[in-house]
Motif scaffolding. Structure first.
Motif: not given
Length: 403
Positions: A234-260
């Motif tokens: 949910n957090a990454i989806k909303q970061l993308a929706e707000f344009g932060l991924v496109a802006q080049g922000k680096r997203i670190v998710a140390p505990s992300i799962f393959l299913t995520d």
């Protein structure tokens, strides 16, 4: 012979005979429990897949235990400590479960480890917090998974080394994720970087708008998601929706799962980095085992489910060698036996229950790099045993005598 000496000799002989009789008592039953999240935000990465992985380990081991009944029980802890500890007490005390595995959710894992320690029973968490082999350690626990020290260390140092010197944290408000965030902050500060802010949120949140706006306003180069499962999605989806991924922000998710990553899709997840010990598509051996898993589950396993398999397999090897389910005897063999299965070669269970084994920094592929279903990850870096090791035992804070 004097009567006193005769009595002493007879007592020793009787004790030896009793020990011999005990040693020869045939093993009749081994009972294993999988206590997991079956319906909540962590169920896809653990849950029914963890149960299936344990079943596969047991099916393979049965030929090594002629005449022995290996039972498997499972339950949903609902991510509630009181539910988990109630089940654990019943399993250990009434149903005579020998060892409990999975225990996803750090609060649950810590609480159940306390229950197990009181009873001198074995528990095997496949979840994060380093404190499970530190202040909460137990002589009868094995922390089989990648812990928060490893997850944060490899990723945070790598991102810092490539220019990620300002960080904003979006952190799930429970013990394991707070621990993970604090470890990352310490690495950032030690490396001369800056922590620009943090937002805490309750597990199971769906609205991250305020956290995303705060992250955007902080102008941090890196956004660290100390969370897991559906919360991370949910957090990454909303970061993308707000344009932060496109802006080049680096997203670190140390505990992300393959299913995520599957839920997000590579368009949103591409570039996310994290540390783990395995991946279904890593080697010919992992692919072969994963194909068998998918025959039942209809998708590849997560690393967490693969680790449930490995942990149960290693436990059963130790029981076989010990010839008993006695916790002390089994743990002696657990530590003495190298970990060898499809994704680990010559791993070691250390004195405090932490595990040294091969680990990797994985990166989510771009959509263009993915060539077939579930082809989501690539190895960004193969860590040395030192780089991928848990906190050294002497520095872990583990003290069995204080329990």
């Amino acid at each position: 012979m004097k009567a006193s000496k005769l009595f002493a000799f007879s007592a020793i002989a009787l004790a030896c005979a009793m020990q011999g009789a005990h040693a020869q008592t045939p093993l009749k039953t081994i009972k294993i429990g999988i206590l997991t999240d079956m319906s909540g935000p962590l169920a896809d990465a653990y849950g029914p897949g963890s149960v299936r992985a344990a079943e596969m380990a047991i099916e393979e081991a049965k030929s090594q235990f002629p005449g022995v009944n290996i039972e498997l029980v499972s339950a949903n802890h609902q991510n509630k400590v009181d539910v988990a500890t109630t089940i654990a007490r019943k399993w250990y005390d009434v149903e005579k479960v020998d060892a409990i595995f999975d225990l996803v959710n750090t609060s649950v894992a810590i609480a159940v480890q306390g229950v197990a320690r009181e009873r001198k029973k074995i528990d095997v968490p496949i979840t994060g917090a380093s404190s499970l082999t530190g202040q909460h350690c137990s002589p009868w626990a094995i922390h089989w998974s990648t812990d928060t020290h490893i997850q944060t260390g490899g990723v945070t140092s790598g991102v810092m080394a490539t220019g990620g010197d300002s960080w904003f944290f979006i952190t799930a408000d429970y013990s394991g994720t707070r621990e993970m965030a604090d470890q990352a902050k310490a690495i950032v500060k030690k490396g001369g970087g800056k922590v620009t802010g943090e937002v805490l949120f309750p597990m199971g949140s769906t609205d991250f708008a305020s956290a995303v706006v705060a992250a955007q306003g902080s102008n941090a180069k890196v956004i660290n998601l100390a969370s897991g499962g559906q919360d991370t999605v949910n957090a990454i989806k909303q970061l993308a929706e707000f344009g932060l991924v496109a802006q080049g922000k680096r997203i670190v998710a140390p505990s992300i799962f393959l299913t995520d990553i599957h839920s997000l899709g590579l368009k949103a997840a591409q570039g996310v980095v994290f540390v783990d010990s395995t991946y279904w598509d890593l080697t010919p051996e992992t692919r072969t085992w994963s194909k068998r898993f998918a025959e039942t589950m209809k998708r590849p396993p997560t690393p967490q489910q693969m680790n449930v398999y490995g942990a149960v397999q290693h436990y059963l090897k130790a029981v076989k060698t010990a010839g008993t389910t006695d916790s002390d005897a089994v743990m002696k063999q657990v530590r003495a036996t190298p970990i060898n299965f499809f994704n680990t070669k010559n791993g070691v269970v250390r004195e405090n229950g932490s595990v040294v084994r091969k680990r990797y920094v994985f990166q989510a592929k771009s959509p263009a790099e993915s060539k077939y279903a579930w082809d989501y990850l690539k190895v960004a870096k193969e860590l040395s045993l030192e780089e991928g090791a848990p906190v050294p035992v002497a520095e872990s804070g583990c003290n069995f005598t204080s329990k």
